[in-house]
Design a protein around this motif. Structure first.
Motif, PDB file in Angstrom:
ATOM      1  N   MET A  48       0.863  -1.180   0.000  1.00  0.00           N
ATOM      2  CA  MET A  48       0.000   0.000   0.000  1.00  0.00           C
ATOM      3  C   MET A  48       0.898   1.228   0.000  1.00  0.00           C
ATOM      4  SD  MET A  48      -3.016  -1.233   2.639  1.00  0.00           S
ATOM      5  CE  MET A  48      -1.980  -1.944   3.915  1.00  0.00           C
ATOM      6  N   ASP A  49       0.921   1.947  -1.120  1.00  0.00           N
ATOM      7  CA  ASP A  49       1.829   3.086  -1.241  1.00  0.00           C
ATOM      8  C   ASP A  49       1.155   4.424  -0.987  1.00  0.00           C
ATOM      9  OD1 ASP A  49       4.216   1.738  -1.810  1.00  0.00           O
ATOM     10  OD2 ASP A  49       3.696   1.538  -3.915  1.00  0.00           O
ATOM     11  N   SER A  50      -0.041   4.614  -1.543  1.00  0.00           N
ATOM     12  CA  SER A  50      -0.701   5.908  -1.436  1.00  0.00           C
ATOM     13  C   SER A  50      -2.114   5.762  -1.995  1.00  0.00           C
ATOM     14  CB  SER A  50       0.087   6.975  -2.207  1.00  0.00           C
ATOM     15  OG  SER A  50      -0.463   8.261  -1.999  1.00  0.00           O
ATOM     16  N   ALA A  51      -2.770   6.896  -2.262  1.00  0.00           N
ATOM     17  CA  ALA A  51      -4.103   6.880  -2.859  1.00  0.00           C
ATOM     18  C   ALA A  51      -4.352   8.213  -3.544  1.00  0.00           C
ATOM     19  CB  ALA A  51      -5.176   6.621  -1.804  1.00  0.00           C
ATOM     20  N   TYR A  80      -8.492   3.288   2.913  1.00  0.00           N
ATOM     21  CA  TYR A  80      -8.071   4.032   4.103  1.00  0.00           C
ATOM     22  C   TYR A  80      -8.835   5.353   4.136  1.00  0.00           C
ATOM     23  CZ  TYR A  80      -4.703   6.306   7.352  1.00  0.00           C
ATOM     24  OH  TYR A  80      -4.105   6.954   8.404  1.00  0.00           O
ATOM     25  N   GLY A  81      -9.167   5.827   5.358  1.00  0.00           N
ATOM     26  CA  GLY A  81      -9.936   7.056   5.513  1.00  0.00           C
ATOM     27  C   GLY A  81      -9.118   8.314   5.697  1.00  0.00           C
ATOM     28  N   TRP A  82      -7.818   8.179   5.887  1.00  0.00           N
ATOM     29  CA  TRP A  82      -6.906   9.333   5.954  1.00  0.00           C
ATOM     30  C   TRP A  82      -7.322  10.339   7.031  1.00  0.00           C
ATOM     31  CZ3 TRP A  82      -2.568   8.579   3.200  1.00  0.00           C
ATOM     32  CH2 TRP A  82      -2.644   7.630   2.147  1.00  0.00           C
ATOM     33  N   PHE A  83      -7.932   9.867   8.124  1.00  0.00           N
ATOM     34  CA  PHE A  83      -8.359  10.737   9.218  1.00  0.00           C
ATOM     35  C   PHE A  83      -9.261  11.872   8.722  1.00  0.00           C
ATOM     36  CE2 PHE A  83      -4.553   8.641  10.718  1.00  0.00           C
ATOM     37  CZ  PHE A  83      -4.850   8.337  12.042  1.00  0.00           C
ATOM     38  N   ALA A 115     -12.883   3.210   7.907  1.00  0.00           N
ATOM     39  CA  ALA A 115     -11.421   3.131   7.834  1.00  0.00           C
ATOM     40  C   ALA A 115     -10.806   4.481   8.195  1.00  0.00           C
ATOM     41  CB  ALA A 115     -10.980   2.698   6.440  1.00  0.00           C
ATOM     42  N   PHE A 116     -11.474   5.219   9.055  1.00  0.00           N
ATOM     43  CA  PHE A 116     -11.070   6.585   9.381  1.00  0.00           C
ATOM     44  C   PHE A 116      -9.601   6.683   9.773  1.00  0.00           C
ATOM     45  CE2 PHE A 116     -10.507   9.963  12.602  1.00  0.00           C
ATOM     46  CZ  PHE A 116     -10.862  11.067  11.838  1.00  0.00           C
ATOM     47  N   ASP A 117      -9.153   5.787  10.653  1.00  0.00           N
ATOM     48  CA  ASP A 117      -7.795   5.886  11.179  1.00  0.00           C
ATOM     49  C   ASP A 117      -7.007   4.595  11.031  1.00  0.00           C
ATOM     50  OD1 ASP A 117      -9.172   4.339  12.969  1.00  0.00           O
ATOM     51  OD2 ASP A 117      -8.699   5.563  14.740  1.00  0.00           O
ATOM     52  N   HIS A 118      -7.420   3.747  10.073  1.00  0.00           N
ATOM     53  CA  HIS A 118      -6.729   2.472   9.897  1.00  0.00           C
ATOM     54  C   HIS A 118      -6.982   1.936   8.490  1.00  0.00           C
ATOM     55  CE1 HIS A 118     -10.841   1.426  11.092  1.00  0.00           C
ATOM     56  NE2 HIS A 118     -10.674   0.322  10.386  1.00  0.00           N
ATOM     57  N   ASP A 119      -6.132   1.022   8.065  1.00  0.00           N
ATOM     58  CA  ASP A 119      -6.340   0.330   6.800  1.00  0.00           C
ATOM     59  C   ASP A 119      -7.474  -0.675   6.965  1.00  0.00           C
ATOM     60  OD1 ASP A 119      -3.971   1.622   5.971  1.00  0.00           O
ATOM     61  OD2 ASP A 119      -2.765  -0.058   6.704  1.00  0.00           O
ATOM     62  N   GLU A 120      -8.254  -0.852   5.919  1.00  0.00           N
ATOM     63  CA  GLU A 120      -9.364  -1.795   5.979  1.00  0.00           C
ATOM     64  C   GLU A 120      -9.398  -2.635   4.708  1.00  0.00           C
ATOM     65  OE1 GLU A 120     -12.580  -3.676   7.783  1.00  0.00           O
ATOM     66  OE2 GLU A 120     -11.355  -2.069   8.652  1.00  0.00           O
ATOM     67  N   LEU A 121      -9.484  -3.945   4.879  1.00  0.00           N
ATOM     68  CA  LEU A 121      -9.638  -4.861   3.751  1.00  0.00           C
ATOM     69  C   LEU A 121     -11.116  -5.138   3.556  1.00  0.00           C
ATOM     70  CD1 LEU A 121      -8.563  -6.800   1.575  1.00  0.00           C
ATOM     71  CD2 LEU A 121      -8.375  -8.545   3.371  1.00  0.00           C
ATOM     72  N   GLU A 122     -11.620  -4.757   2.390  1.00  0.00           N
ATOM     73  CA  GLU A 122     -13.027  -4.965   2.072  1.00  0.00           C
ATOM     74  C   GLU A 122     -13.167  -6.238   1.249  1.00  0.00           C
ATOM     75  OE1 GLU A 122     -16.398  -3.663   3.406  1.00  0.00           O
ATOM     76  OE2 GLU A 122     -14.602  -2.404   3.565  1.00  0.00           O
ATOM     77  N   GLU A 123     -14.093  -7.107   1.635  1.00  0.00           N
ATOM     78  CA  GLU A 123     -14.340  -8.348   0.923  1.00  0.00           C
ATOM     79  C   GLU A 123     -15.831  -8.444   0.622  1.00  0.00           C
ATOM     80  OE1 GLU A 123     -11.594 -11.726   2.456  1.00  0.00           O
ATOM     81  OE2 GLU A 123     -12.168 -10.566   4.221  1.00  0.00           O
ATOM     82  N   PRO A 154     -15.149   4.841  -0.101  1.00  0.00           N
ATOM     83  CA  PRO A 154     -13.835   4.329   0.278  1.00  0.00           C
ATOM     84  C   PRO A 154     -12.756   4.770  -0.708  1.00  0.00           C
ATOM     85  CG  PRO A 154     -15.123   2.574  -0.711  1.00  0.00           C
ATOM     86  CD  PRO A 154     -16.049   3.724  -0.527  1.00  0.00           C
ATOM     87  N   ASP A 155     -11.584   5.083  -0.175  1.00  0.00           N
ATOM     88  CA  ASP A 155     -10.454   5.559  -0.968  1.00  0.00           C
ATOM     89  C   ASP A 155      -9.487   4.385  -1.163  1.00  0.00           C
ATOM     90  OD1 ASP A 155      -8.714   7.145  -2.317  1.00  0.00           O
ATOM     91  OD2 ASP A 155      -8.200   8.440  -0.630  1.00  0.00           O
ATOM     92  N   VAL A 156      -9.440   3.877  -2.384  1.00  0.00           N
ATOM     93  CA  VAL A 156      -8.731   2.627  -2.666  1.00  0.00           C
ATOM     94  C   VAL A 156      -7.222   2.869  -2.740  1.00  0.00           C
ATOM     95  CG1 VAL A 156      -8.551   0.656  -4.234  1.00  0.00           C
ATOM     96  CG2 VAL A 156     -10.744   1.836  -3.953  1.00  0.00           C
ATOM     97  N   TYR A 157      -6.481   2.057  -2.011  1.00  0.00           N
ATOM     98  CA  TYR A 157      -5.024   2.151  -2.046  1.00  0.00           C
ATOM     99  C   TYR A 157      -4.475   1.803  -3.426  1.00  0.00           C
ATOM    100  CZ  TYR A 157      -3.429   2.737   2.822  1.00  0.00           C
ATOM    101  OH  TYR A 157      -3.101   3.233   4.057  1.00  0.00           O
ATOM    102  N   MET A 158      -3.305   2.369  -3.728  1.00  0.00           N
ATOM    103  CA  MET A 158      -2.579   2.034  -4.945  1.00  0.00           C
ATOM    104  C   MET A 158      -1.164   1.580  -4.600  1.00  0.00           C
ATOM    105  SD  MET A 158      -1.416   5.688  -6.548  1.00  0.00           S
ATOM    106  CE  MET A 158      -2.956   6.550  -6.262  1.00  0.00           C
ATOM    107  N   ASP A 159      -0.568   0.889  -5.554  1.00  0.00           N
ATOM    108  CA  ASP A 159       0.811   0.405  -5.448  1.00  0.00           C
ATOM    109  C   ASP A 159       1.578   0.967  -6.631  1.00  0.00           C
ATOM    110  OD1 ASP A 159       3.185  -1.111  -5.523  1.00  0.00           O
ATOM    111  OD2 ASP A 159       2.161  -2.875  -6.324  1.00  0.00           O
ATOM    112  N   PHE A 160       2.623   1.768  -6.353  1.00  0.00           N
ATOM    113  CA  PHE A 160       3.458   2.256  -7.457  1.00  0.00           C
ATOM    114  C   PHE A 160       4.924   1.862  -7.270  1.00  0.00           C
ATOM    115  CE2 PHE A 160       2.560   6.101  -4.761  1.00  0.00           C
ATOM    116  CZ  PHE A 160       3.779   6.180  -4.116  1.00  0.00           C
TER     117      PHE A 160
END
Length: 215
Positions: A48-51, A80-83, A115-123, A154-160
């Motif tokens: 998880m790099d950013s969003a 992630y909710g990014w606070f 996911a306000f203050d933590h990473d969340e895996l949605e299934e 939800p703000d989906v994480y990206m990998d770069f």
């Protein structure tokens, strides 16, 4: 574009120039501990790099080549909710043909956990929706819970983190564009942390694959 094929590692082919998307959120690269044992189509490498700052009129996801295909069975993605905004968050799941950027199916009104203050895996189990897919498709999240215009969840994480398979897509749902164009962030091309499972509804999967990293 690059398309990720189901296998022990994904095979991706480049066939188009990237589209650029700006406004990265803070870079906080760290592992994404997927824990599913499902057979899946994979682009990311568990980082998880950013969003992006996501709007509510686009779908953020990946391009996949699912071959002979079958029912779209499951989706899993990290967000992630990014606070910024407390959940739960409402989203639509958009499934499109990559070549024509026309809709194959939409699942509306899904709910992602806070996911306000933590990473969340949605299934999400998609078997009940009867969306059949084959060949080159795009699967993306249209986020509908917004803290402000252009900042939706939800703000989906990206990998770069290199090497990147360039599966990432941002589809403009109003114009039907972006399905065949890899996304380019200010840090380089991206894969979203979004994985799908096909043909695992009501029995043993008929396709072979792995949750293993593609990089």
């Amino acid at each position: 574009m690059r398309k990720c094929y189901l296998s022990l590692v994904a095979v991706c082919l480049v066939v188009a120039a990237p589209v650029f998307a700006a406004d990265l959120k803070s870079e906080i690269s760290h592992p994404a501990p997927y824990n599913s044992g499902r057979v899946a189509f994979v682009c990311d490498d568990d980082l998880m790099d950013s969003a992006f700052y996501q709007d509510d009129v686009s779908a953020y996801g990946n391009a996949f080549d699912v071959g002979a295909g079958g029912p779209l069975s499951f989706i899993e993605f990290w967000h992630y909710g990014w606070f910024t905004l407390q959940g739960p968050y409402t989203y639509n799941l958009q499934v499109l043909d990559e070549a024509t950027c026309t809709s194959i199916g939409v699942v509306e009104g899904l709910e992602a956990a806070d996911a306000f203050d933590h990473d969340e895996l949605e299934e999400e189990d998609l078997c009940a929706y009867g969306i059949n897919v084959s060949g080159a498709i795009v699967v993306g999240v249209q986020s509908l819970s917004c803290a402000s215009p252009g900042d939706c969840y939800p703000d989906v994480y990206m990998d770069f983190t290199a090497p990147v398979n360039e599966c990432g897509r941002i589809v403009d749902l109003a114009t039907g564009t972006g399905c065949d164009t890899p996304v380019q962030s200010s840090s380089g091309p991206v894969d979203f942390l979004l994985r799908i499972t096909v043909d695992e509804c009501g029995g043993t999967p008929t396709q072979e694959g792995s949750w293993g990293s593609v990089k």
